[in-house]
Design a protein around this motif. Structure first.
Motif, PDB file in Angstrom:
ATOM      1  N   LEU A 176      15.098   5.590-105.938  1.00 30.94           N
ATOM      2  CA  LEU A 176      16.323   4.812-105.787  1.00 30.94           C
ATOM      3  C   LEU A 176      16.097   3.422-106.391  1.00 30.94           C
ATOM      4  N   GLY A 177      17.172   2.908-107.007  1.00 30.24           N
ATOM      5  CA  GLY A 177      17.088   1.588-107.616  1.00 30.24           C
ATOM      6  C   GLY A 177      16.618   1.675-109.058  1.00 30.24           C
ATOM      7  N   SER A 178      16.918   0.621-109.823  1.00 25.28           N
ATOM      8  CA  SER A 178      16.569   0.634-111.248  1.00 25.28           C
ATOM      9  C   SER A 178      15.787  -0.615-111.666  1.00 25.28           C
ATOM     10  N   GLY A 179      15.256  -1.333-110.673  1.00 27.92           N
ATOM     11  CA  GLY A 179      14.526  -2.562-110.982  1.00 27.92           C
ATOM     12  C   GLY A 179      13.129  -2.308-111.512  1.00 27.92           C
ATOM     13  N   ILE A 180      12.464  -3.364-111.926  1.00 30.53           N
ATOM     14  CA  ILE A 180      11.125  -3.245-112.500  1.00 30.53           C
ATOM     15  C   ILE A 180      10.043  -3.342-111.435  1.00 30.53           C
ATOM     16  N   GLN A 181      10.420  -3.799-110.256  1.00 24.63           N
ATOM     17  CA  GLN A 181       9.446  -3.939-109.172  1.00 24.63           C
ATOM     18  C   GLN A 181       9.431  -2.650-108.359  1.00 24.63           C
ATOM     19  N   SER A 182       8.402  -1.854-108.540  1.00 22.62           N
ATOM     20  CA  SER A 182       8.344  -0.525-107.937  1.00 22.62           C
ATOM     21  C   SER A 182       7.605  -0.563-106.605  1.00 22.62           C
ATOM     22  N   ASN A 183       8.245   0.029-105.591  1.00 20.47           N
ATOM     23  CA  ASN A 183       7.641   0.144-104.265  1.00 20.47           C
ATOM     24  C   ASN A 183       7.413   1.629-103.962  1.00 20.47           C
ATOM     25  N   LYS A 184       6.153   1.982-103.685  1.00 22.03           N
ATOM     26  CA  LYS A 184       5.832   3.370-103.406  1.00 22.03           C
ATOM     27  C   LYS A 184       5.652   3.558-101.905  1.00 22.03           C
ATOM     28  N   LEU A 185       6.152   4.703-101.421  1.00 20.62           N
ATOM     29  CA  LEU A 185       6.121   4.952 -99.984  1.00 20.62           C
ATOM     30  C   LEU A 185       5.868   6.435 -99.726  1.00 20.62           C
ATOM     31  N   ASN A 186       4.860   6.715 -98.913  1.00 22.63           N
ATOM     32  CA  ASN A 186       4.614   8.091 -98.481  1.00 22.63           C
ATOM     33  C   ASN A 186       5.387   8.334 -97.190  1.00 22.63           C
ATOM     34  N   VAL A 187       6.280   9.344 -97.222  1.00 22.65           N
ATOM     35  CA  VAL A 187       7.213   9.543 -96.114  1.00 22.65           C
ATOM     36  C   VAL A 187       6.943  10.875 -95.436  1.00 22.65           C
ATOM     37  N   ASP A 188       6.751  10.824 -94.111  1.00 25.33           N
ATOM     38  CA  ASP A 188       6.650  12.083 -93.357  1.00 25.33           C
ATOM     39  C   ASP A 188       7.774  12.222 -92.348  1.00 25.33           C
ATOM     40  N   THR A 241      12.091  10.884 -91.750  1.00 24.92           N
ATOM     41  CA  THR A 241      13.237  10.196 -92.356  1.00 24.92           C
ATOM     42  C   THR A 241      13.426   8.801 -91.776  1.00 24.92           C
ATOM     43  N   SER A 242      12.925   8.567 -90.573  1.00 23.54           N
ATOM     44  CA  SER A 242      13.079   7.247 -89.952  1.00 23.54           C
ATOM     45  C   SER A 242      12.380   6.156 -90.762  1.00 23.54           C
ATOM     46  N   GLN A 243      11.373   6.510 -91.578  1.00 24.18           N
ATOM     47  CA  GLN A 243      10.683   5.531 -92.421  1.00 24.18           C
ATOM     48  C   GLN A 243      11.576   5.020 -93.544  1.00 24.18           C
ATOM     49  N   LEU A 244      12.629   5.776 -93.858  1.00 23.55           N
ATOM     50  CA  LEU A 244      13.544   5.383 -94.924  1.00 23.55           C
ATOM     51  C   LEU A 244      14.772   4.651 -94.396  1.00 23.55           C
ATOM     52  N   ASP A 245      14.997   4.775 -93.105  1.00 24.80           N
ATOM     53  CA  ASP A 245      16.235   4.236 -92.537  1.00 24.80           C
ATOM     54  C   ASP A 245      16.229   2.708 -92.556  1.00 24.80           C
ATOM     55  N   ASN A 246      17.378   2.174 -92.982  1.00 20.96           N
ATOM     56  CA  ASN A 246      17.639   0.717 -93.011  1.00 20.96           C
ATOM     57  C   ASN A 246      16.808  -0.034 -94.050  1.00 20.96           C
ATOM     58  N   LEU A 247      16.276   0.690 -95.060  1.00 19.97           N
ATOM     59  CA  LEU A 247      15.613   0.009 -96.167  1.00 19.97           C
ATOM     60  C   LEU A 247      16.641  -0.718 -97.015  1.00 19.97           C
ATOM     61  N   MET A 248      16.254  -1.877 -97.562  1.00 14.49           N
ATOM     62  CA  MET A 248      17.142  -2.666 -98.405  1.00 14.49           C
ATOM     63  C   MET A 248      16.452  -2.921 -99.743  1.00 14.49           C
ATOM     64  N   LEU A 249      17.144  -2.557-100.840  1.00 14.92           N
ATOM     65  CA  LEU A 249      16.588  -2.743-102.175  1.00 14.92           C
ATOM     66  C   LEU A 249      17.408  -3.774-102.936  1.00 14.92           C
ATOM     67  N   LYS A 295      10.114   4.480-104.825  1.00 17.83           N
ATOM     68  CA  LYS A 295       9.610   5.823-105.120  1.00 17.83           C
ATOM     69  C   LYS A 295       8.999   6.372-103.843  1.00 17.83           C
ATOM     70  N   ALA A 296       9.729   7.246-103.207  1.00 16.58           N
ATOM     71  CA  ALA A 296       9.308   7.791-101.918  1.00 16.58           C
ATOM     72  C   ALA A 296       8.778   9.211-102.107  1.00 16.58           C
ATOM     73  N   ASP A 297       7.528   9.420-101.725  1.00 14.60           N
ATOM     74  CA  ASP A 297       6.917  10.749-101.789  1.00 14.60           C
ATOM     75  C   ASP A 297       7.355  11.540-100.555  1.00 14.60           C
ATOM     76  N   GLN A 351       5.397  15.547 -97.940  1.00 13.23           N
ATOM     77  CA  GLN A 351       4.895  15.789 -96.587  1.00 13.23           C
ATOM     78  C   GLN A 351       5.963  15.529 -95.531  1.00 13.23           C
ATOM     79  N   LEU A 352       7.225  15.478 -95.965  1.00 12.60           N
ATOM     80  CA  LEU A 352       8.301  15.158 -95.033  1.00 12.60           C
ATOM     81  C   LEU A 352       8.469  16.267 -93.998  1.00 12.60           C
ATOM     82  N   SER A 353       8.464  15.868 -92.743  1.00 10.57           N
ATOM     83  CA  SER A 353       8.702  16.785 -91.621  1.00 10.57           C
ATOM     84  C   SER A 353      10.057  16.435 -91.020  1.00 10.57           C
ATOM     85  N   LEU A 354      10.941  17.426 -91.004  1.00 11.13           N
ATOM     86  CA  LEU A 354      12.299  17.152 -90.565  1.00 11.13           C
ATOM     87  C   LEU A 354      12.423  17.206 -89.054  1.00 11.13           C
ATOM     88  N   ASP A 355      13.189  16.279 -88.534  1.00 15.42           N
ATOM     89  CA  ASP A 355      13.534  16.242 -87.118  1.00 15.42           C
ATOM     90  C   ASP A 355      14.991  16.660 -87.006  1.00 15.42           C
TER      91      ASP A 355
END
Length: 504
Positions: free
Chosen positions: A434-446, A448-456, A463-465, A468-472
């Motif tokens: 998500l996003g098209s900027g030059i500043q890349s943030n990498k995140l390993n996600v297991d 969905t709560s780790q993605l909630d309320n992120l602001m770009l 770039k979210a991997d 290993q995502l486990s669904l609740d």
């Protein structure tokens, strides 16, 4: 219907007893399939004129039987006794008494009405359900047509219909029991063919049948349709199977329900004709020219699936990067469409109109915002035909497509609630960008709560991997804000359409 049938059997028993030479001490047996049938037969027989209670024991103890005169001159009687809820020893006692012909048993013959084979009574007794007896199934089958013809109660029309039904039911060499004749002989005894009798015989009620001079063809079609719809109810997907037989929402619902047998055949014929005519009508959504006729804007257009039904559900994203206050989105078809077949539900955009122009469905938006998505679900049902129903889930985003480019072509749009829509991503997606900027943030996600309320911000890229995502099940949704625009996401199960790995 069973009451009339037992009445028919009672009359047949009495007629038979007076046409053969029954001797004192003779023993007969009539077999039914269960206790309840025995009880019902005895109950109906007890109401006949000339039938009286017969006390089986001189001391008037024990169960009563029924008896009637066979030969008034000799005072010969046939005693009818049920074997239900009595012991074999009790039945042997009765067998012995009929043989002794003493006291109340003088000048009597005995008929055991039973639901099971008992050696104690069958030995030496004549089964009146066998060859030569009044309840022989072969004779009942051979004589049923003639019995219909001889009826003084049935009308000519009812006789014609019933004879056709009989021919259909008893055609063949199938093994029949006494109760297999309950419906037809019950109708003969009653003397009329009612609506409920049609259902009992495997036909739909047909109020127009009497208007036809030749009824056989219509009855044959009626029975075939009854069988087909009955078979459809033997499977889990009843409604989808019914849609292949008839057309019409109410009719399909009625025939899919528990009371499907009560539908009048006139409605079914009309539904079959509609389905026949509908097959001549077609409408195809022309996805290939969708972008071309909306050349002033960038549009993503993604189908739910590759089947015909899947192609009729579309996920549309319109990128309003120029922040226009008004937009017109056109949806092209290969034939003329009309306003009267537009159907909408769960519409959540207050500033829009939906209409048609020649072969296009046209949606006009107004009062679009620069900092929030807008969404709407539009449904079109051509000629009100279910198989020609199209659903467009439309999401308008106030930025360019490069901010969510990684979602194409796997996304879905789920429109829900007031000013609420989710971008859905498949559960087997390995990476979310998500996003098209030059500043890349990498995140390993297991989760969905780790993605909630992120602001770009405008210079950020996420770039979210997700490998290993486990669904609740209780929380598969999350919100990410791109610049000032909040996007709601949801994860959907993609078992039927696995994403193929990218070739790098």
């Amino acid at each position: 219907m069973l009451r009339e049938y037992y009445k028919f059997l009672g009359n047949r028993l009495i007629d038979w007893s007076q046409t053969i030479a029954i001797q004192a001490g003779d023993r007969y047996v009539l077999n039914f399939e269960n206790d309840d049938q025995v009880r019902q037969f005895m109950s109906v027989l007890s109401e006949f004129n000339g039938i009286h209670n017969f006390y089986l024991m001189t001391e008037r103890s024990g169960p009563n039987a029924l008896a009637f005169d066979i030969d008034p001159d000799s005072h010969m009687q046939l005693v009818v006794v049920s074997t239900v809820e009595v012991t074999p020893d009790y039945l042997v006692n009765l067998r012995n008494r009929i043989g002794q012909q003493q006291g109340v048993w003088e000048n009597t013959a005995l008929l055991f009405v039973s639901n099971k084979v008992l050696d104690s009574i069958n030995s030496g007794a004549k089964d009146i359900g066998r060859q030569g007896g009044p309840f022989n199934t072969g004779a009942l089958k051979r004589n049923v047509q003639a019995t219909v013809d001889k009826s003084e109660k049935l009308s000519k029309d009812d006789k014609d219909v019933l004879k056709f039904m009989v021919k259909t039911i008893y055609d063949g060499e199938q093994e029949l029991t006494l109760m297999d004749f309950a419906d037809v002989y019950g109708i003969i005894e009653k003397g009329e063919l009612s609506d409920s009798d049609y259902i009992q015989m495997g036909y739909f009620q047909d109020q127009d049948l009497a208007t036809y001079s030749s009824k056989e063809e219509r009855l044959a079609e009626n029975h075939a349709d009854y069988v087909n719809i009955s078979l459809a109810h033997g499977f889990g997907d009843v409604r989808s199977r019914i849609t292949k037989i008839v057309d019409g929402e109410k009719l399909i619902s009625d025939l899919s329900g528990n009371n499907w047998q009560s539908v009048n055949y006139k409605q079914i014929l009309a539904g079959k004709e509609r389905l026949k005519q509908n097959k001549k009508i077609s409408l195809v959504y022309d996805a290939e020219i969708m972008q071309g006729i909306n050349e002033d804007m960038l549009i993503w257009d993604h189908p739910k699936g590759t089947s015909k039904a899947g192609q009729r559900t579309r996920y549309i994203i319109v990128f309003n990067d120029k922040h226009q206050n008004k937009l017109t989105v056109k949806f092209p078809f290969d034939a003329t469409v009309q306003d009267k077949w537009i159907t909408q539900s769960k519409i959540n955009h207050k500033h829009y109109t939906v209409g048609t122009h020649k072969n296009q469905l046209v949606v006009d938006f107004s009062d679009l915002k620069t900092n929030e998505p807008e969404s709407v679900k539009v449904r079109y049902r051509h000629h009100d035909i279910g198989s020609l129903g199209f659903t467009f889930n439309i999401l308008i985003l106030p930025f360019t497509d490069n901010k969510i480019l990684g979602l194409r072509p796997y996304y879905r749009v789920k429109v829900k609630g007031e000013k609420k829509a989710n971008l859905e991503i498949p559960s087997d997606m390995d990476e979310l960008i998500l996003g098209s900027g030059i500043q890349s943030n990498k995140l390993n996600v297991d989760k969905t709560s780790q993605l909630d309320n992120l602001m770009l911000g405008p210079n950020d890229q996420l770039k979210a991997d997700l490998s290993q995502l486990s669904l609740d099940d209780d929380n598969e949704s999350f919100t990410v804000t791109l610049g000032s625009v909040p996007l709601n996401f949801n994860v959907f199960d993609n078992d039927d359409n696995k994403i193929q790995p990218r070739v790098l």
